[in-house]
Enzyme design. Sequence first.
Site, PDB file in Angstrom:
ATOM      1  N   GLU A 143      62.150  55.721  24.826  1.00  0.00           N
ATOM      2  CA  GLU A 143      61.337  55.579  26.039  1.00  0.00           C
ATOM      3  C   GLU A 143      60.814  56.919  26.564  1.00  0.00           C
ATOM      4  OE1 GLU A 143      63.260  51.458  27.845  1.00  0.00           O
ATOM      5  OE2 GLU A 143      63.818  53.365  28.772  1.00  0.00           O
ATOM      6  N   GLU A 297      62.836  46.046  22.815  1.00  0.00           N
ATOM      7  CA  GLU A 297      63.885  45.747  23.794  1.00  0.00           C
ATOM      8  C   GLU A 297      63.406  44.710  24.803  1.00  0.00           C
ATOM      9  OE1 GLU A 297      65.685  48.925  25.970  1.00  0.00           O
ATOM     10  OE2 GLU A 297      65.705  50.299  24.267  1.00  0.00           O
TER      11      GLU A 297
END
Length: 648
Positions: A143, A297
């Site tokens: 991320e 995710e």
Amino acid sequence: MLSFGGDYNPEQWSPETWKEDAELMQLAGVNLVTVGVFSWSNLEPRPGQYEFGWLDTVLDTLADHGIGVDLATPTASPPPWFSLQHPEALTVTAAGTRLTHGSRDTYCVCSPAYREAAARICGVLADRYAEHPALTMWHVHNEYGTMCYCDQAAVSFRTWLRFRYGDLDALNAAWTTSFWSQRYSDWAEVMPPRATQYLVNPAQFVDYRRFWSDELLAAFKEQQTIIRAATPDIPVTTNFVFGGWVPVDHSQWADAVDLVAIDNYPSGTGLEPEEQTAFAADQARGWAGRGEWLLMEQAPGAISDGKRLHTKEQGRMTRMSLSHVARGSRGALFFQWRASAGGAEQFHPGMLPHAGQESRRFLETCELGGLLGRLGDVTGSQVETEVAVLWDAAAWWAMQGTHLPSSDLDYLEAVRSAHRQFWRAGVGVDVIHPGAELTPYRLVVVPSLYLVDPAHAAALREYVAAGGHVLVTYFSGIVDPNCRVFLGGYPGAFRELLGIRVEEFYPVAETELADAGKARWWSEQVDPEGAEVVDVYASGPLAGSPAITRNSFGGGEAWYVSTQLEDPGYRRLVETVCRRAGVPMPLLPDGVEMVRRRKDADTWTFLLNHGAAEVAIEIEGHDLVSGRPVEGALTLQPGAQAVVERSG
């Protein structure tokens, strides 16, 4: 084959649990897990001293059970020893506070020490596991999105600005530094947009985010280069994260990764999470150039509303996973496999929850794994779309500025609300960058594109002149990439295309239109210059004045909506615009999501009933969920789903 699995953190568990995990993964149909995302302190407990024995065992065990590994570089969370040795690498906030170690993302990517340490651990991992049979994909970092305002970041920012502008005269012109005596005479005077007395320079604010997007991408590419040297045939990616705090333009990153991968954590109540899921998936597909991508995710068992974690009721995890697959994902992965017993995210749900395998959540996990195993033929197909909604990260950053005429202006909500109308109607939509190719679409929607590149505005004019249809909404085409207003009347970049001129804005809490009904946030004094008035304001200071217009331009049409319509009126307008553009509008029951994928003459129609009522859909084919033929009509119970395959 579709991928199924999620983040696996074996370093949190005993070796006895590793074997149990592999067996349970096999039972659930898991075929891909991400390993090592936050394992740096376990892999390198002291500088230059490595402990790989545990990871060797884990990867061997997974390989023995036929489970592939998406091996991560652990550089999103440096170990404590690194922060102790290099306090200058810790993140500094805009207010000048240096953060301490103790969470994740405690680093500045502009720090040379950090970059060296990240490259070192990346290289050691690549060399050690290059030939491992479980290695399926590389997962660089996690991320990307951490921003810093330290002195090292300031030096890197100046270097980036020199490359972008060449000299200070060009920078001063772009940033309008003659305002408030900000003109720079030496590069050393140029700083990040740190906390200051009053309003920040909007051009500086946007450029700092552009800089961070490029700097983070450079850090990714450094690791990617190391990995490719060791494993040239293994795909390399990173998980894109989306949020107002993320200084990353993912449309500019897409070409750098071998597979676009996203994390998606929707929020809200009612059907908001489903709407956000569809938006995120359509956006990911747009980044992937209308091709396939991967959901890296999502949360297995809960949705946050900002205050509480709401448990997903039975079947919702499956429906939301199928929504991603329907919209182009090569599978459904989660964070995480086994819910953590301790740590800051111990109540983040897992595919295998704290309750263990004798739980509702794990049973649904197994059922989902079996279902995805039956949908493998959908890979390689393309989502059917005839509508594009434009999204630009730079425009979002520009609208985060504190200097705008109203704090109600919300770019993300403006774009999502436009997308929502098509989601509810079952119309396929690509969310694309303004610089993307427009010719594949019958209709292009441009919600609140405040900042626009003149080249992109010209491309939109060419598209409409050639017969395309466009729907532009309020506060669009106002400033150029340097946040300088297009003079001569709003919306300067689109005035010719829309056939209107706006002289003044009228921010409002709410208003109403004669036909479209209730609206909010914004209104404008619209003066037609060739455009036809479609609807007028029925209340407020602009009562009787044009609110919605339509302009014939070349072979196409350009619509303009000068306010934020509430959903009922917005939906009616979209139906009208679609009808004139030749975009089919399926008649779907409320709460039903429909997406169609096609490969040659074969189609797969995904139908998800998010509502509380039984519905009937006219369709024929073979339902891959139930395994039964569908002849003429399909009945969906509340919360049920179907994937109807039709060949030839």
